[in-house]
Design a protein around this motif. Sequence first.
Motif, PDB file in Angstrom:
ATOM      1  N   ALA A 240      31.315  63.439  36.883  1.00 15.74           N
ATOM      2  CA  ALA A 240      30.076  63.995  36.778  1.00 15.74           C
ATOM      3  C   ALA A 240      29.089  63.184  37.372  1.00 15.74           C
ATOM      4  O   ALA A 240      28.305  63.628  38.240  1.00 15.74           O
ATOM      5  N   PHE A 241      29.114  61.942  36.872  1.00 14.00           N
ATOM      6  CA  PHE A 241      28.250  61.051  37.245  1.00 14.00           C
ATOM      7  C   PHE A 241      28.300  60.654  38.643  1.00 14.00           C
ATOM      8  O   PHE A 241      27.580  60.340  39.405  1.00 14.00           O
ATOM      9  N   GLU A 242      29.618  60.489  38.978  1.00  9.45           N
ATOM     10  CA  GLU A 242      30.296  60.292  40.244  1.00  9.45           C
ATOM     11  C   GLU A 242      29.768  61.093  41.311  1.00  9.45           C
ATOM     12  O   GLU A 242      29.227  60.807  42.301  1.00  9.45           O
ATOM     13  N   ASP A 243      29.875  62.535  40.960  1.00  4.36           N
ATOM     14  CA  ASP A 243      29.369  63.342  41.945  1.00  4.36           C
ATOM     15  C   ASP A 243      27.892  63.552  42.010  1.00  4.36           C
ATOM     16  O   ASP A 243      27.151  63.840  43.075  1.00  4.36           O
ATOM     17  N   PHE A 244      26.960  63.225  41.075  1.00  3.67           N
ATOM     18  CA  PHE A 244      25.660  63.508  41.009  1.00  3.67           C
ATOM     19  C   PHE A 244      25.423  62.184  41.669  1.00  3.67           C
ATOM     20  O   PHE A 244      24.283  62.296  42.713  1.00  3.67           O
ATOM     21  N   ASN A 245      26.063  61.046  41.783  1.00  6.08           N
ATOM     22  CA  ASN A 245      25.576  59.938  42.775  1.00  6.08           C
ATOM     23  C   ASN A 245      25.725  60.241  43.954  1.00  6.08           C
ATOM     24  O   ASN A 245      24.962  59.800  44.855  1.00  6.08           O
TER      25      ASN A 245
END
Length: 401
Positions: A240-245
């Motif tokens: 999720a963190f990578e997607d939002f990034n």
Amino acid sequence: MNKIIILISVFIFSLNSYSQEKKDYFYKASAYIYYNILDSAVIYMSKSIDSEKDNYSNYIVRGNCYFNLKMYESALNDYLKADDLKTGAGEYNIARSYSMLNNSDKAFDYLQRHLQKSEKNTQASIKLDTAFRNINTLKQWDEIWLTEWYSKTETALFDAEYAINKKQYYEALDILTQLIEKRSRSHQAYFLRAKASTELQSYRAALTDIEKAIEIAPKNDNYWFEKGKLNLYEEKYKKAFEDFNTAINLNPDNLVYNLFRAKSAIKIENYAIALDDMKLYMKYYGREAEENYLIGLIYLNQKEYIDALPYLNIALAKDQSKYEYFTSRGIAYLNTNSPALSESDFTMSLDLNPKQNEVWFFRGLDRAKLGNSTGACLDWEKAFDMKYVDAVEYLKKNCWK
């Protein structure tokens, strides 16, 4: 040579400052629009336009503010300027403005131009748009709809979106599945099917579809944002963190992406990024209970208890239905030597959710400090019964004699 280096450094600094100032105007305008304070939004959008006169989207945003303030002439001028900067960008809103100004000929002219575009509003949304109430009783209104403006694919997508808005999710899934069988490269169809599956809490199916949409349209920041939310639901916090990034890299102007990256960053204990994201978001928004709770939680996890308290106080002033808010403030009070306040918060938290073994233990610590040894032992017993192992030491030392 040193003078040249200094001059270049000053120039770069001034450019960065100017760029940040432009963003600041835009962010402030966006926040005022979010909170429906449109007169203030116009002021800051005007400042943004003054610093970036060739950005057509700024004129559309300010035009929308003027339109909702019923300042139709001003709105029309902004939409026309946007259309000059990017052909077709303002046509639909120009038609709406002319309608409100009772200029039916120009309203129909621009509406027809809009309908000729590949990307256009749905027929239903146009027919229901109250901006056209001045012209939708005229003969030309009926005549314009004699032309078939929409392809079968567009009609199917519109029908599916309408079904989703009406919470008819299975009907939407049927429409979209049939469409995908015929148009396997329609990223909009995969995106909408992911939305329908999300509403039905079929997160894995939704993830499969949103990944397909991204494969076809990898530069769509909203698709990455939706993928991030799905990974949050599935508790895949690093993904999720990578997607939002990725969403932020594609569109750094949507601060909601920073809010959600902060949520995922907290879960993977990357508190530095979480705090930076929340500080940026809170500079412009930050009126809701959850937003204040999140930044308070970050400070709490960094053991900065005094810094956490103002945000947790705001969160609880706005919403006392969340046991997590009371628990977090109770922990902050516990660690700032305020046992009476901490005990009160833990009691409220346990009333809302008595299944928190750690909170029973913490309240026992508060009660022991307050001289209530009987209450402390009862709380530690409760924590021990709920398998909170740290309670054993306190029970042996203070209660089991």
